[in-house]
Design a protein around this motif. Structure first.
Motif, PDB file in Angstrom:
ATOM      1  N   LEU A 267       0.828  -1.201   0.000  1.00 46.42           N
ATOM      2  CA  LEU A 267       0.000   0.000   0.000  1.00 46.42           C
ATOM      3  C   LEU A 267       0.866   1.256   0.000  1.00 46.42           C
ATOM      4  O   LEU A 267       0.641   2.178  -0.786  1.00 46.42           O
ATOM      5  N   LYS A 268       1.883   1.292   0.842  1.00 45.54           N
ATOM      6  CA  LYS A 268       2.795   2.443   0.885  1.00 45.54           C
ATOM      7  C   LYS A 268       3.494   2.633  -0.450  1.00 45.54           C
ATOM      8  O   LYS A 268       3.657   3.760  -0.928  1.00 45.54           O
ATOM      9  N   SER A 269       3.894   1.542  -1.060  1.00 44.03           N
ATOM     10  CA  SER A 269       4.557   1.623  -2.358  1.00 44.03           C
ATOM     11  C   SER A 269       3.615   2.192  -3.418  1.00 44.03           C
ATOM     12  O   SER A 269       4.012   3.038  -4.226  1.00 44.03           O
ATOM     13  N   SER A 270       2.365   1.757  -3.407  1.00 46.39           N
ATOM     14  CA  SER A 270       1.366   2.273  -4.349  1.00 46.39           C
ATOM     15  C   SER A 270       1.137   3.762  -4.147  1.00 46.39           C
ATOM     16  O   SER A 270       1.021   4.518  -5.118  1.00 46.39           O
ATOM     17  N   LEU A 271       1.069   4.181  -2.890  1.00 44.01           N
ATOM     18  CA  LEU A 271       0.864   5.601  -2.598  1.00 44.01           C
ATOM     19  C   LEU A 271       2.048   6.433  -3.070  1.00 44.01           C
ATOM     20  O   LEU A 271       1.866   7.495  -3.671  1.00 44.01           O
ATOM     21  N   ARG A 272       3.265   5.948  -2.811  1.00 35.38           N
ATOM     22  CA  ARG A 272       4.468   6.662  -3.263  1.00 35.38           C
ATOM     23  C   ARG A 272       4.478   6.799  -4.781  1.00 35.38           C
ATOM     24  O   ARG A 272       4.786   7.863  -5.326  1.00 35.38           O
TER      25      ARG A 272
ATOM     26  N   GLY B  96     -14.889   7.441  -4.033  1.00 33.11           N
ATOM     27  CA  GLY B  96     -15.094   6.156  -3.368  1.00 33.11           C
ATOM     28  C   GLY B  96     -16.306   6.165  -2.467  1.00 33.11           C
ATOM     29  O   GLY B  96     -17.049   7.136  -2.385  1.00 33.11           O
ATOM     30  N   SER B  97     -16.505   5.031  -1.814  1.00 36.00           N
ATOM     31  CA  SER B  97     -17.607   4.893  -0.862  1.00 36.00           C
ATOM     32  C   SER B  97     -17.223   3.787   0.113  1.00 36.00           C
ATOM     33  O   SER B  97     -16.334   3.005  -0.160  1.00 36.00           O
TER      34      SER B  97
ATOM     35  N   GLU C 146      -6.869   6.716  -5.187  1.00 32.77           N
ATOM     36  CA  GLU C 146      -6.375   5.726  -6.148  1.00 32.77           C
ATOM     37  C   GLU C 146      -6.283   4.327  -5.543  1.00 32.77           C
ATOM     38  O   GLU C 146      -6.483   3.339  -6.226  1.00 32.77           O
ATOM     39  N   VAL C 147      -5.957   4.236  -4.263  1.00 26.74           N
ATOM     40  CA  VAL C 147      -5.780   2.919  -3.624  1.00 26.74           C
ATOM     41  C   VAL C 147      -6.952   2.533  -2.732  1.00 26.74           C
ATOM     42  O   VAL C 147      -6.947   1.466  -2.142  1.00 26.74           O
ATOM     43  N   ALA C 148      -7.947   3.378  -2.650  1.00 27.29           N
ATOM     44  CA  ALA C 148      -9.053   3.156  -1.716  1.00 27.29           C
ATOM     45  C   ALA C 148      -9.699   1.790  -1.870  1.00 27.29           C
ATOM     46  O   ALA C 148      -9.930   1.088  -0.884  1.00 27.29           O
TER      47      ALA C 148
ATOM     48  N   CYS D 150     -12.813   3.792   0.117  1.00 29.36           N
ATOM     49  CA  CYS D 150     -12.493   4.967   0.926  1.00 29.36           C
ATOM     50  C   CYS D 150     -13.274   6.170   0.440  1.00 29.36           C
ATOM     51  O   CYS D 150     -13.467   6.355  -0.745  1.00 29.36           O
ATOM     52  N   TYR D 151     -13.717   6.953   1.358  1.00 32.36           N
ATOM     53  CA  TYR D 151     -14.394   8.214   1.059  1.00 32.36           C
ATOM     54  C   TYR D 151     -13.379   9.285   1.421  1.00 32.36           C
ATOM     55  O   TYR D 151     -12.989   9.410   2.568  1.00 32.36           O
ATOM     56  N   THR D 152     -12.906   9.982   0.453  1.00 31.63           N
ATOM     57  CA  THR D 152     -11.916  11.015   0.694  1.00 31.63           C
ATOM     58  C   THR D 152     -12.607  12.359   0.594  1.00 31.63           C
ATOM     59  O   THR D 152     -13.288  12.639  -0.368  1.00 31.63           O
TER      60      THR D 152
END
Length: 134
Positions: A10-15, A76-77, A116-118, A128-130
């Motif tokens: 997940l951290k890699s995807s966010l980076r 997202g939701s 993007e990763v939600a 995820c709801y951002t």
């Protein structure tokens, strides 16, 4: 897959996503810096930030809670909620010496990366709801 492996992925995807967004975030920050608007008068800044998120798939409600300089953006939701807030106003007669142009760009970048990763969060946080209310 272990929890550590999931977290690492997940951290890699966010980076990766933030790196992809970097040029447009720098461009947004530079634009905000070059077009300073003081508190409650940041109409072009609010519009530009809202459009930046809209271009990345967010649903954006401008004139949020009756404030023409505020917006609410969602992606997202699901049960997991992330709220992000930033300022993009400038100081009178000085401009963006306070760094709000940077704060706004970083916050929008965080929102876009999280969106993007939600859906890959899995478990009880399937999506995820951002929220960005500025």
């Amino acid at each position: 897959m272990s929890e550590d492996a999931v977290t690492s992925r997940l951290k890699s995807s966010l980076r990766e996503r933030v790196e992809q967004l970097r040029p447009s975030l720098v461009e947004l920050s530079d634009w905000l810096h070059d077009n300073p608007e003081t508190a409650w008068k940041e109409f072009r800044s609010a519009s530009r930030c809202a459009e930046w998120l809209r271009d990345r798939g967010f649903s954006v409600e401008e004139n949020f809670v009756g404030l023409p300089t505020a917006f609410h953006a969602t992606a997202g939701s699901g049960p997991f909620r992330v709220g992000l807030m930033a300022e993009y106003d400038a100081l009178p007669n000085i401009g963006h010496a306070c760094g709000h142009n940077l704060i706004a760009a970083m916050t929008l970048g965080a929102a876009a990366a999280l969106a993007e990763v939600a859906d890959s969060l899995g478990g009880p946080c399937a999506s995820c709801y951002t929220q960005l209310a500025v």
